[in-house]
Design a protein around this motif. Structure first.
Motif, short mmCIF file in Angstrom:
data_model
loop_
_atom_site.label_atom_id
_atom_site.label_comp_id
_atom_site.label_asym_id
_atom_site.label_seq_id
_atom_site.Cartn_x
_atom_site.Cartn_y
_atom_site.Cartn_z
N GLU A 19 96.61 79.79 -16.50
CA GLU A 19 98.07 79.64 -16.43
C GLU A 19 98.70 79.36 -17.80
O GLU A 19 99.92 79.49 -17.95
CB GLU A 19 98.43 78.52 -15.45
CG GLU A 19 98.11 78.83 -14.01
CD GLU A 19 96.63 78.73 -13.67
OE1 GLU A 19 96.19 79.37 -12.69
OE2 GLU A 19 95.88 78.04 -14.41
N GLU A 20 97.91 79.01 -18.79
CA GLU A 20 98.44 78.72 -20.12
C GLU A 20 98.55 79.97 -20.99
O GLU A 20 98.99 79.88 -22.14
CB GLU A 20 97.54 77.70 -20.83
CG GLU A 20 97.54 76.34 -20.15
CD GLU A 20 96.57 75.39 -20.81
OE1 GLU A 20 97.04 74.53 -21.58
OE2 GLU A 20 95.36 75.52 -20.57
N ILE A 21 98.17 81.12 -20.46
CA ILE A 21 98.18 82.37 -21.20
C ILE A 21 99.04 83.37 -20.43
O ILE A 21 98.88 83.53 -19.23
CB ILE A 21 96.76 82.92 -21.38
CG1 ILE A 21 95.89 81.89 -22.10
CG2 ILE A 21 96.78 84.24 -22.13
CD1 ILE A 21 94.41 82.18 -22.04
N VAL A 22 99.96 84.02 -21.14
CA VAL A 22 100.86 84.98 -20.52
C VAL A 22 100.60 86.35 -21.12
O VAL A 22 100.45 86.49 -22.33
CB VAL A 22 102.33 84.56 -20.75
CG1 VAL A 22 103.28 85.58 -20.14
CG2 VAL A 22 102.58 83.18 -20.18
N PHE A 23 100.55 87.38 -20.27
CA PHE A 23 100.26 88.73 -20.73
C PHE A 23 101.49 89.61 -20.71
O PHE A 23 102.36 89.47 -19.87
CB PHE A 23 99.20 89.38 -19.84
CG PHE A 23 97.83 88.83 -20.03
CD1 PHE A 23 97.15 89.02 -21.21
CD2 PHE A 23 97.22 88.12 -19.02
CE1 PHE A 23 95.88 88.50 -21.39
CE2 PHE A 23 95.95 87.60 -19.18
CZ PHE A 23 95.29 87.80 -20.37
N ASP A 24 101.52 90.55 -21.64
CA ASP A 24 102.55 91.59 -21.69
C ASP A 24 101.86 92.83 -22.25
O ASP A 24 101.67 92.95 -23.45
CB ASP A 24 103.70 91.15 -22.59
CG ASP A 24 104.75 92.22 -22.73
OD1 ASP A 24 104.73 93.20 -21.96
OD2 ASP A 24 105.61 92.10 -23.63
N GLY A 25 101.44 93.74 -21.39
CA GLY A 25 100.77 94.95 -21.85
C GLY A 25 99.48 94.64 -22.58
O GLY A 25 98.56 94.09 -22.01
N ALA A 26 99.43 94.95 -23.87
CA ALA A 26 98.20 94.77 -24.65
C ALA A 26 98.11 93.41 -25.33
O ALA A 26 97.18 93.17 -26.09
CB ALA A 26 98.10 95.87 -25.71
N PHE A 27 99.06 92.50 -25.06
CA PHE A 27 99.12 91.25 -25.79
C PHE A 27 98.92 90.04 -24.88
O PHE A 27 99.30 90.06 -23.71
CB PHE A 27 100.45 91.11 -26.52
CG PHE A 27 100.73 92.27 -27.43
CD1 PHE A 27 100.01 92.46 -28.58
CD2 PHE A 27 101.70 93.20 -27.09
CE1 PHE A 27 100.24 93.54 -29.41
CE2 PHE A 27 101.95 94.29 -27.92
CZ PHE A 27 101.22 94.46 -29.07
N ALA A 28 98.36 88.97 -25.46
CA ALA A 28 98.21 87.69 -24.79
C ALA A 28 99.03 86.67 -25.58
O ALA A 28 98.78 86.46 -26.76
CB ALA A 28 96.75 87.27 -24.74
N TYR A 29 100.01 86.04 -24.93
CA TYR A 29 100.87 85.05 -25.56
C TYR A 29 100.40 83.66 -25.19
O TYR A 29 100.08 83.40 -24.02
CB TYR A 29 102.32 85.23 -25.11
CG TYR A 29 102.91 86.55 -25.51
CD1 TYR A 29 103.54 86.71 -26.73
CD2 TYR A 29 102.83 87.65 -24.66
CE1 TYR A 29 104.09 87.92 -27.10
CE2 TYR A 29 103.37 88.87 -25.02
CZ TYR A 29 104.00 89.00 -26.24
OH TYR A 29 104.53 90.21 -26.60
N MET A 30 100.37 82.78 -26.18
CA MET A 30 99.95 81.40 -25.93
C MET A 30 100.54 80.49 -26.99
O MET A 30 100.97 80.95 -28.05
CB MET A 30 98.42 81.29 -25.91
CG MET A 30 97.75 81.62 -27.24
SD MET A 30 95.95 81.73 -27.13
CE MET A 30 95.73 83.22 -26.18
N SER A 31 100.51 79.20 -26.70
CA SER A 31 100.98 78.21 -27.67
C SER A 31 99.89 77.96 -28.71
O SER A 31 98.72 78.32 -28.52
CB SER A 31 101.35 76.91 -26.97
OG SER A 31 100.18 76.30 -26.47
N TRP A 32 100.27 77.30 -29.80
CA TRP A 32 99.30 76.95 -30.84
C TRP A 32 98.24 76.01 -30.30
O TRP A 32 97.07 76.13 -30.64
CB TRP A 32 100.04 76.33 -32.03
CG TRP A 32 99.13 75.91 -33.13
CD1 TRP A 32 98.87 74.64 -33.55
CD2 TRP A 32 98.33 76.76 -33.97
NE1 TRP A 32 97.97 74.65 -34.59
CE2 TRP A 32 97.63 75.94 -34.86
CE3 TRP A 32 98.15 78.14 -34.03
CZ2 TRP A 32 96.75 76.44 -35.81
CZ3 TRP A 32 97.27 78.64 -34.99
CH2 TRP A 32 96.58 77.80 -35.86
#
Length: 113
Positions: free
Chosen positions: A45-58
């Motif tokens: 739940e701490e990782i968000v996806f958008d297509g080819a990318f993984a978004y996360m905090s530092w």
């Protein structure tokens, strides 16, 4: 090296989709193998996806285990790690008894929520 060549973004139900303000779909399996209980890693739940990318905090980025020249020895579905600038994870393979390795480019954001 992580390899996601068998995991194309084809619009199948395995694709990750994220639209701002809408539900995030995360295709990292739940890690429920008995030997994974002692594994310390960020939650799905701490990782968000958008297509080819993984978004996360530092903070999440810093908590990822780093394997730059190898892969983790504890191999079970849902195990995640960092390989250079990529988030990698194991999932069940279509071939019984094997695991697939997937990857997505990491983007670190100050605030993803």
């Amino acid at each position: 090296m992580c390899d996601d060549s068998s995991y194309p973004g084809t619009g199948s139900n395995k694709d990750c989709v994220w639209n701002f303000g809408k539900k995030a779909y995360n295709n990292i399996p739940i890690m429920n193998h008995p030997l994974s209980r002692s594994t310390d890693q960020p939650t799905r739940e701490e990782i968000v996806f958008d297509g080819a990318f993984a978004y996360m905090s530092w903070e999440v980025f810093k908590r990822l285990s780093v394997y730059e020249c190898s892969i983790p020895t504890g191999a079970w579905p849902g195990k995640i790690w960092r390989n250079r600038d990529y988030l990698c994870w194991f999932s069940e393979s279509v071939e019984e008894g094997y695991l697939d390795i997937h990857r997505k480019l990491i983007f670190v954001l100050d605030n993803i929520y």
